[in-house]
Design a protein around this motif. Structure first.
Motif, PDB file in Angstrom:
ATOM      1  N   GLN A 515       0.826  -1.212   0.000  1.00  0.00           N
ATOM      2  CA  GLN A 515       0.000   0.000   0.000  1.00  0.00           C
ATOM      3  C   GLN A 515       0.863   1.265   0.000  1.00  0.00           C
ATOM      4  OE1 GLN A 515      -3.223  -0.040  -0.502  1.00  0.00           O
ATOM      5  NE2 GLN A 515      -3.256   2.172  -0.489  1.00  0.00           N
ATOM      6  N   GLU A 516       1.908   1.223   0.843  1.00  0.00           N
ATOM      7  CA  GLU A 516       2.807   2.391   0.954  1.00  0.00           C
ATOM      8  C   GLU A 516       3.516   2.647  -0.370  1.00  0.00           C
ATOM      9  OE1 GLU A 516       5.872   3.012   4.147  1.00  0.00           O
ATOM     10  OE2 GLU A 516       4.442   1.812   5.273  1.00  0.00           O
ATOM     11  N   ARG A 517       3.970   1.547  -0.994  1.00  0.00           N
ATOM     12  CA  ARG A 517       4.690   1.673  -2.263  1.00  0.00           C
ATOM     13  C   ARG A 517       3.792   2.286  -3.329  1.00  0.00           C
ATOM     14  NH1 ARG A 517       6.252  -3.465  -3.113  1.00  0.00           N
ATOM     15  NH2 ARG A 517       4.468  -3.991  -4.369  1.00  0.00           N
ATOM     16  N   ARG A 518       2.536   1.787  -3.391  1.00  0.00           N
ATOM     17  CA  ARG A 518       1.577   2.315  -4.373  1.00  0.00           C
ATOM     18  C   ARG A 518       1.393   3.811  -4.201  1.00  0.00           C
ATOM     19  NH1 ARG A 518      -3.650  -1.534  -4.020  1.00  0.00           N
ATOM     20  NH2 ARG A 518      -2.644  -3.478  -4.563  1.00  0.00           N
ATOM     21  N   GLU A 519       1.181   4.205  -2.952  1.00  0.00           N
ATOM     22  CA  GLU A 519       0.928   5.634  -2.684  1.00  0.00           C
ATOM     23  C   GLU A 519       2.115   6.487  -3.124  1.00  0.00           C
ATOM     24  OE1 GLU A 519      -0.144   5.839   1.439  1.00  0.00           O
ATOM     25  OE2 GLU A 519      -2.022   4.755   1.102  1.00  0.00           O
ATOM     26  N   ALA A 520       3.332   6.002  -2.800  1.00  0.00           N
ATOM     27  CA  ALA A 520       4.531   6.780  -3.156  1.00  0.00           C
ATOM     28  C   ALA A 520       4.650   6.915  -4.677  1.00  0.00           C
ATOM     29  CB  ALA A 520       5.779   6.104  -2.588  1.00  0.00           C
ATOM     30  N   LEU A 521       4.364   5.820  -5.403  1.00  0.00           N
ATOM     31  CA  LEU A 521       4.480   5.857  -6.871  1.00  0.00           C
ATOM     32  C   LEU A 521       3.403   6.748  -7.485  1.00  0.00           C
ATOM     33  CD1 LEU A 521       5.325   2.093  -7.533  1.00  0.00           C
ATOM     34  CD2 LEU A 521       6.851   4.031  -7.920  1.00  0.00           C
ATOM     35  N   GLN A 522       2.196   6.669  -6.921  1.00  0.00           N
ATOM     36  CA  GLN A 522       1.113   7.519  -7.451  1.00  0.00           C
ATOM     37  C   GLN A 522       1.420   8.988  -7.210  1.00  0.00           C
ATOM     38  OE1 GLN A 522      -2.751   6.101  -6.012  1.00  0.00           O
ATOM     39  NE2 GLN A 522      -2.191   4.018  -6.567  1.00  0.00           N
ATOM     40  N   GLU A 523       1.975   9.263  -6.023  1.00  0.00           N
ATOM     41  CA  GLU A 523       2.335  10.653  -5.692  1.00  0.00           C
ATOM     42  C   GLU A 523       3.371  11.199  -6.676  1.00  0.00           C
ATOM     43  OE1 GLU A 523       3.899  12.394  -1.643  1.00  0.00           O
ATOM     44  OE2 GLU A 523       2.164  11.086  -1.338  1.00  0.00           O
ATOM     45  N   ALA A 524       4.241  10.284  -7.170  1.00  0.00           N
ATOM     46  CA  ALA A 524       5.280  10.721  -8.114  1.00  0.00           C
ATOM     47  C   ALA A 524       4.755  10.745  -9.551  1.00  0.00           C
ATOM     48  CB  ALA A 524       6.484   9.796  -8.012  1.00  0.00           C
ATOM     49  N   GLY A 525       3.449  10.411  -9.726  1.00  0.00           N
ATOM     50  CA  GLY A 525       2.871  10.577 -11.063  1.00  0.00           C
ATOM     51  C   GLY A 525       2.521   9.284 -11.788  1.00  0.00           C
ATOM     52  N   MET A 526       2.663   8.120 -11.118  1.00  0.00           N
ATOM     53  CA  MET A 526       2.304   6.867 -11.805  1.00  0.00           C
ATOM     54  C   MET A 526       0.788   6.669 -11.736  1.00  0.00           C
ATOM     55  SD  MET A 526       3.721   2.983 -11.095  1.00  0.00           S
ATOM     56  CE  MET A 526       5.365   3.125 -11.756  1.00  0.00           C
TER      57      MET A 526
END
Length: 728
Positions: A515-526
């Motif tokens: 979950q944490e990884r997803r959020e970080a990647l989405q925040e960076a634009g994924m």
């Protein structure tokens, strides 16, 4: 009883009182005066004589550090200081300022709670100042500021009180801008900007051993006017006697830096992803000396008598001789042979080191810089993320074949001590390749192999490390296994800089909860859907599994990843690493029979698909770049800017600073080899300069083919490129 013995006894007494402990690092740009300042602090604590402080450079314990006049290894020392009638234990790490040794700074920040950032009053905040601040704040380490070399403003630049005030305020403003920018998204950090009124800024001259801060002026009744008079009248000894630098800085350390009891509850969630409800988590937050032992190793050194010494921060429990501890990532336990504290170049053995302190331990033979050592099996600390990556490589060979086993052992040791060094042993050629942060980094390492280990070596010319990266999205490409029974359908696309940075900084990794990884990647634009299908991250490349319900894919995925990693480590142009690529697996056809979809089939098929899609995505060579700053007298300015431009570089800015001109620009690392001697002769030795790694840039089209051929030839590859690479 000797003075030193007394200090050690006092340190031992204070180790059990976390509220009176301060763990700090001194960090700065190269040549801004960290080691000279540390000498003053040691003299103030009674550890070296007052007369030699500033010249002794007590923390530069290696011969080559004294010769070169720069700090190469981070050095630890414990000292005591009385503040408001209470004695405090200060564990200090003096870190290097040269960009090539930035790894030492990153590792030191993991061990401390406060960073004293030193800035030269004349030069102001420099590129490396920004880097060390970023390293500190990322680790949750609180900064304070000491503006050094104020004597130069008074005596050399002859500035009046107003000019001087303006200059000092602008340094403080620049540093605060950096702190604000870096902490605005950090929820756990309140306002960490520094100010004269709060007493979190000090001024002075490490060379002449005087310093002031707002609290010290109130205490001594001295003001800037009086300081300027004494400095101009050359009464520096009187200045030192009336307002000694060590008192000002050590008071600031005791008052403004957090003790472990305050720091650890904030830092543990930042650097440890284990269960925050567990007893272990509680024990680390409370700095419990009776809890389970937890030590984070931040540095490995070699003592000719005691062998390997691991230095690190004790977050919980108490270290004692004879304990058997786990080392993360290795099997079995290691037995502690001795525990001690550092006194500059010397190590003093003590009976025990409780939580909240920095310890020196022997016997941890499996530990490397970054290991978690504990009495119970636990989730290890987050790996220490180094900001820069190796950009230059040298081959090293033993002159005598008999020395080969010893050389291999030494190289293994080197990579243990300094994780920013990469060692590759080429089985085919028998060459050992060392990759590091710059020419100086490799020069120091090879020199130490010869001197300290007595192994005569031959070193090759420095080789620059290139990267390969696609420039456009590719079509879907098919990879077929040698037996033609397995097929993989893959496409690639270049990733945005934000995503690449997020992965580089370790903010999104496969070790994190999904979950944490997803959020970080989405925040960076994924895109959301893409982030949910991340299957693997390799370097700064991401594999996305877009397949739906394919039989046998689960058990084959490990081999797919192996083929993918092979393809990315050796790009299709010149076997250089690929970076910043998003790889999508769209579909796969797999043979029913396990025997027909083994490693010999799946790995080549994946590798072929990845390489084909990279070529379809117009993959190009990237070269490492360096920011260059040259300070030079006016009449040599043309020669200095010519040195940058003559190396395929560009000059971005030129401006006056004091009596010098500053030339700022950027140039390829490959062209900067030999820069030191060229700039000296071009400016008659009058220039001072520094470089900072500036990432990778696509090489100009006209140079691509020649560079690829040159590398292929060096690596013994075929000289003709595949016909599909017709765009280069």
């Amino acid at each position: 009883m000797g003075r030193r013995k007394k200090i050690v006894q006092e340190c031992e007494r204070l180790m059990d009182e976390p509220k009176n402990i301060r763990n700090i690092a001194i960090a700065a740009h190269v040549d801004h005066g960290k080691t000279t300042l540390t000498d003053n602090l040691l003299a103030g604590a009674g550890m070296i004589s007052d007369e030699t402080a500033g010249e002794q450079l007590a923390m530069d314990t290696e011969e080559d550090e004294q010769e070169r006049g720069i700090t190469i290894d981070a050095a630890n020392v414990s000292m005591t200081h009385e503040y408001e009638d209470e004695n405090h234990l200060i564990n200090l790490i003096d870190t290097p300022g040269h960009v090539d040794f930035g790894g030492d700074v990153t590792r030191a920040m993991r061990a401390v709670d406060g960073a004293l950032v030193v800035v030269d009053a004349v030069e102001g905040a420099m590129p490396q100042t920004e880097t060390v601040l970023r390293q500190a704040l990322r680790e949750g380490v609180k900064p304070t500021l000491f503006i050094n070399k104020v004597d130069r403003l008074i005596s050399e630049l002859q500035e009046g009180p107003e000019e001087m005030q303006q200059r000092l305020l602008s340094v403080i403003h620049d540093v605060n801008e950096l702190i604000r920018g870096m902490t605005e998204e950090m929820d756990d950090i309140e306002d960490w900007t520094v100010s004269v009124e709060d007493g979190t800024v000090g001024f002075g001259s490490a060379l002449y051993k005087w310093g002031v801060s707002m609290p010290s002026m109130q205490r001594t009744g001295m003001d800037f006017g009086e300081i300027m008079e004494l400095e101009r009248a050359d009464k520096r000894q009187e200045l030192h006697d009336r307002t000694p630098l060590s008192d000002v800085v050590l008071d600031m350390v005791c008052e403004h830096f957090p003790d472990p009891l305050e720091a650890q509850p904030r830092r543990i969630p930042r650097i440890w992803r284990g269960d925050d409800e567990s007893d272990l988590s509680e024990s680390m937050r409370l700095v419990d000396e009776d809890g389970d032992v937890v030590l984070m190793v931040t540095d490995i050194g070699i003592d000719p008598h005691a062998g390997e010494i691991a230095a690190g921060r004790v977050f919980s429990g108490t270290l004692e001789k004879g304990q058997e501890l786990y080392v993360s990532g290795t099997a079995g336990k290691n037995r502690i042979q001795s525990v001690g504290i550092y006194m500059g170049g010397e190590r003093e053995e003590v009976d025990e080191v409780p939580a909240g302190n920095i310890a020196a331990v022997t016997g941890l033979k499996d530990a490397i810089a970054g290991s978690t050592v504990s009495s119970v099996e636990m989730t290890p600390f987050e790996s220490i993320e180094h900001i820069s990556e190796p950009v230059i490589t040298k081959s090293v060979e033993a002159q005598n074949m008999d020395d080969l086993p010893k050389l291999i052992e030494t190289l293994r040791q080197v990579s243990k001590e300094d994780p920013t060094i990469q060692i590759d042993i080429n089985e085919d050629t028998g060459e050992h390749l060392i990759s590091g942060q710059g020419e100086l980094h490799l020069e120091v390492i090879t020199q130490r192999i010869e001197k300290n280990q007595g192994i005569p070596v031959n070193t090759g010319e420095p080789i620059v490390v290139y990267r390969e990266q696609p420039q456009e999205p590719s079509d879907e490409v098919e990879g077929i296994s040698p037996n033609r029974h397995n097929r993989f359908y893959i496409s690639i696309e270049p990733m945005t800089d934000d995503l690449v940075e997020t992965i580089k900084r370790g903010e999104a990794s496969m070790d994190m909860p999904e979950q944490e990884r997803r959020e970080a990647l989405q925040e960076a634009g994924m895109e959301k859907e893409t982030s949910q299908n991340v299957e693997h991250i390799h370097g700064t490349n991401v594999l996305i599994d877009d397949t739906k319900g394919i039989q046998h894919l689960n058990e084959t995925m490990e081999l797919v990843i192996e083929g993918l990693e092979e393809a990315l480590d050796n790009g299709p142009l010149a076997n250089e690493p690929v970076q910043g690529t998003l790889i999508r697996l769209h579909d796969a056809r797999l043979h029913e029979d396990t025997i027909h979809r083994g490693p010999a089939q799946v790995i080549p098929a994946t590798r072929e698909a990845v390489h084909k899609s990279l070529i379809d995505g117009q993959i190009k060579m990237l070269e490492p770049m360096q920011d260059v700053r040259i300070d030079v007298p006016n009449d040599h300015m043309g020669a200095a800017s010519g040195e940058i431009q003559g190396r395929r570089g560009r000059v971005d800015d030129m401006y006056q600073e004091g009596d010098l001109m500053v030339v700022e620009g950027i140039a390829p690392v490959g062209e900067m080899i030999g820069f030191a001697s060229d700039i000296r002769s071009a400016t008659e030795g009058r220039a001072s300069w520094n470089t900072e790694n500036a990432g990778f840039e696509v090489m100009s089209n006209s140079l691509q083919r020649d560079k690829i051929m040159e590398i292929r030839e060096r690596k013994g590859m075929k000289l003709e490129l595949p016909p599909s690479i017709d765009y280069i």
